[in-house]
Design a protein around this motif. Structure first.
Motif, PDB file in Angstrom:
ATOM      1  N   THR A 178      36.672  35.694  32.170  1.00 37.18           N
ATOM      2  CA  THR A 178      37.478  36.539  33.532  1.00 37.18           C
ATOM      3  C   THR A 178      38.335  36.819  33.743  1.00 37.18           C
ATOM      4  O   THR A 178      39.050  37.369  34.874  1.00 37.18           O
ATOM      5  CB  THR A 178      36.874  35.460  34.707  1.00 37.18           C
ATOM      6  OG1 THR A 178      37.608  33.600  34.501  1.00 37.18           O
ATOM      7  CG2 THR A 178      35.047  35.188  34.425  1.00 37.18           C
ATOM      8  N   ALA A 179      39.603  36.268  32.872  1.00 37.44           N
ATOM      9  CA  ALA A 179      41.328  36.397  33.618  1.00 37.44           C
ATOM     10  C   ALA A 179      40.995  37.852  33.340  1.00 37.44           C
ATOM     11  O   ALA A 179      41.674  38.567  33.504  1.00 37.44           O
ATOM     12  CB  ALA A 179      41.648  36.103  32.490  1.00 37.44           C
ATOM     13  N   ARG A 180      40.326  38.436  31.909  1.00 41.21           N
ATOM     14  CA  ARG A 180      40.731  39.761  31.425  1.00 41.21           C
ATOM     15  C   ARG A 180      40.588  40.706  32.321  1.00 41.21           C
ATOM     16  O   ARG A 180      40.371  41.527  32.399  1.00 41.21           O
ATOM     17  CB  ARG A 180      40.763  39.900  29.895  1.00 41.21           C
ATOM     18  CG  ARG A 180      40.390  41.064  29.433  1.00 41.21           C
ATOM     19  CD  ARG A 180      40.425  41.259  28.435  1.00 41.21           C
ATOM     20  NE  ARG A 180      41.830  40.902  27.424  1.00 41.21           N
ATOM     21  CZ  ARG A 180      41.463  40.161  26.469  1.00 41.21           C
ATOM     22  NH1 ARG A 180      40.615  40.262  25.428  1.00 41.21           N
ATOM     23  NH2 ARG A 180      41.948  39.486  25.894  1.00 41.21           N
ATOM     24  N   ALA A 181      39.011  40.195  32.817  1.00 44.43           N
ATOM     25  CA  ALA A 181      38.041  41.492  33.884  1.00 44.43           C
ATOM     26  C   ALA A 181      38.778  41.561  34.773  1.00 44.43           C
ATOM     27  O   ALA A 181      38.896  42.801  35.629  1.00 44.43           O
ATOM     28  CB  ALA A 181      36.634  40.733  33.709  1.00 44.43           C
ATOM     29  N   ILE A 182      39.729  40.488  35.455  1.00 42.41           N
ATOM     30  CA  ILE A 182      39.830  40.519  36.941  1.00 42.41           C
ATOM     31  C   ILE A 182      41.170  41.412  36.466  1.00 42.41           C
ATOM     32  O   ILE A 182      42.004  41.882  37.613  1.00 42.41           O
ATOM     33  CB  ILE A 182      39.944  38.573  37.427  1.00 42.41           C
ATOM     34  CG1 ILE A 182      38.960  38.557  38.006  1.00 42.41           C
ATOM     35  CG2 ILE A 182      41.705  38.955  38.762  1.00 42.41           C
ATOM     36  CD1 ILE A 182      39.546  36.419  38.173  1.00 42.41           C
ATOM     37  N   GLU A 183      42.396  40.694  35.846  1.00 40.86           N
ATOM     38  CA  GLU A 183      43.599  41.781  35.072  1.00 40.86           C
ATOM     39  C   GLU A 183      43.061  43.287  35.117  1.00 40.86           C
ATOM     40  O   GLU A 183      44.014  44.232  35.669  1.00 40.86           O
ATOM     41  CB  GLU A 183      43.725  41.150  34.173  1.00 40.86           C
ATOM     42  CG  GLU A 183      44.734  41.930  33.789  1.00 40.86           C
ATOM     43  CD  GLU A 183      46.044  41.461  32.686  1.00 40.86           C
ATOM     44  OE1 GLU A 183      46.349  42.119  31.673  1.00 40.86           O
ATOM     45  OE2 GLU A 183      46.191  40.470  32.184  1.00 40.86           O
ATOM     46  N   ALA A 184      41.784  43.712  34.761  1.00 41.38           N
ATOM     47  CA  ALA A 184      41.768  45.365  34.679  1.00 41.38           C
ATOM     48  C   ALA A 184      40.893  45.576  36.018  1.00 41.38           C
ATOM     49  O   ALA A 184      41.091  46.940  35.765  1.00 41.38           O
ATOM     50  CB  ALA A 184      39.449  44.885  33.776  1.00 41.38           C
ATOM     51  N   LEU A 185      40.791  44.860  37.059  1.00 39.35           N
ATOM     52  CA  LEU A 185      39.911  45.610  37.973  1.00 39.35           C
ATOM     53  C   LEU A 185      41.276  45.145  39.608  1.00 39.35           C
ATOM     54  O   LEU A 185      41.282  45.389  40.218  1.00 39.35           O
ATOM     55  CB  LEU A 185      39.066  44.332  38.733  1.00 39.35           C
ATOM     56  CG  LEU A 185      38.099  44.598  37.619  1.00 39.35           C
ATOM     57  CD1 LEU A 185      36.917  43.826  38.374  1.00 39.35           C
ATOM     58  CD2 LEU A 185      37.209  45.961  37.881  1.00 39.35           C
ATOM     59  N   GLN A 186      42.267  45.442  39.275  1.00 36.96           N
ATOM     60  CA  GLN A 186      43.299  45.454  39.843  1.00 36.96           C
ATOM     61  C   GLN A 186      43.410  46.712  40.713  1.00 36.96           C
ATOM     62  O   GLN A 186      44.204  46.305  41.911  1.00 36.96           O
ATOM     63  CB  GLN A 186      44.766  45.965  39.498  1.00 36.96           C
ATOM     64  CG  GLN A 186      45.055  43.973  38.310  1.00 36.96           C
ATOM     65  CD  GLN A 186      44.576  42.777  39.994  1.00 36.96           C
ATOM     66  OE1 GLN A 186      45.544  43.106  40.984  1.00 36.96           O
ATOM     67  NE2 GLN A 186      44.303  41.999  39.490  1.00 36.96           N
TER      68      GLN A 186
END
Length: 107
Positions: A37-45
């Motif tokens: 999720t941390a990587r996904a949240i970063e991708a969704l900036q």
């Protein structure tokens, strides 16, 4: 001796057929069942402008929609279930359908 080998081989093939229910063995990797999720949240900036609790417009940009499609349903559902700090959940729940993706009810 040769007939014994054929019988043993036949039994092994029968056991394999029963174990796999007659279906071919699938060697492809299983679909992901978890999400970073941390990587996904970063991708969704690019979606931050739509879902920010204070300034969010509730309207996703084209870039946001593209990123949502790349992140995939498993990650999107994980983020919706545990949204990051500073994100308004109601705005976040409305974004996927505006991008032509299944809404949070499909999670």
């Amino acid at each position: 001796m040769l007939s014994r080998i054929f019988v043993t081989g036949g039994i092994m093939l029968l056991a394999i057929a029963i174990a796999t229910d007659g279906a071919a063995v699938d060697s492809s990797p299983p679909p992901p069942s978890s999400c970073d999720t941390a990587r996904a949240i970063e991708a969704l900036q690019d979606c931050r402008a739509a879902v920010d609790a204070k300034t969010g417009t509730g309207k996703p940009s084209a870039a946001c929609c593209e990123e949502l499609k790349k992140v995939g349903k498993i990650c999107l559902c994980a983020i919706i279930k545990e949204p990051p700090r500073g994100v308004e959940i109601e705005k976040m729940r409305k974004v996927p359908p505006q991008c032509g993706l299944p809404g949070p009810d499909s999670c």
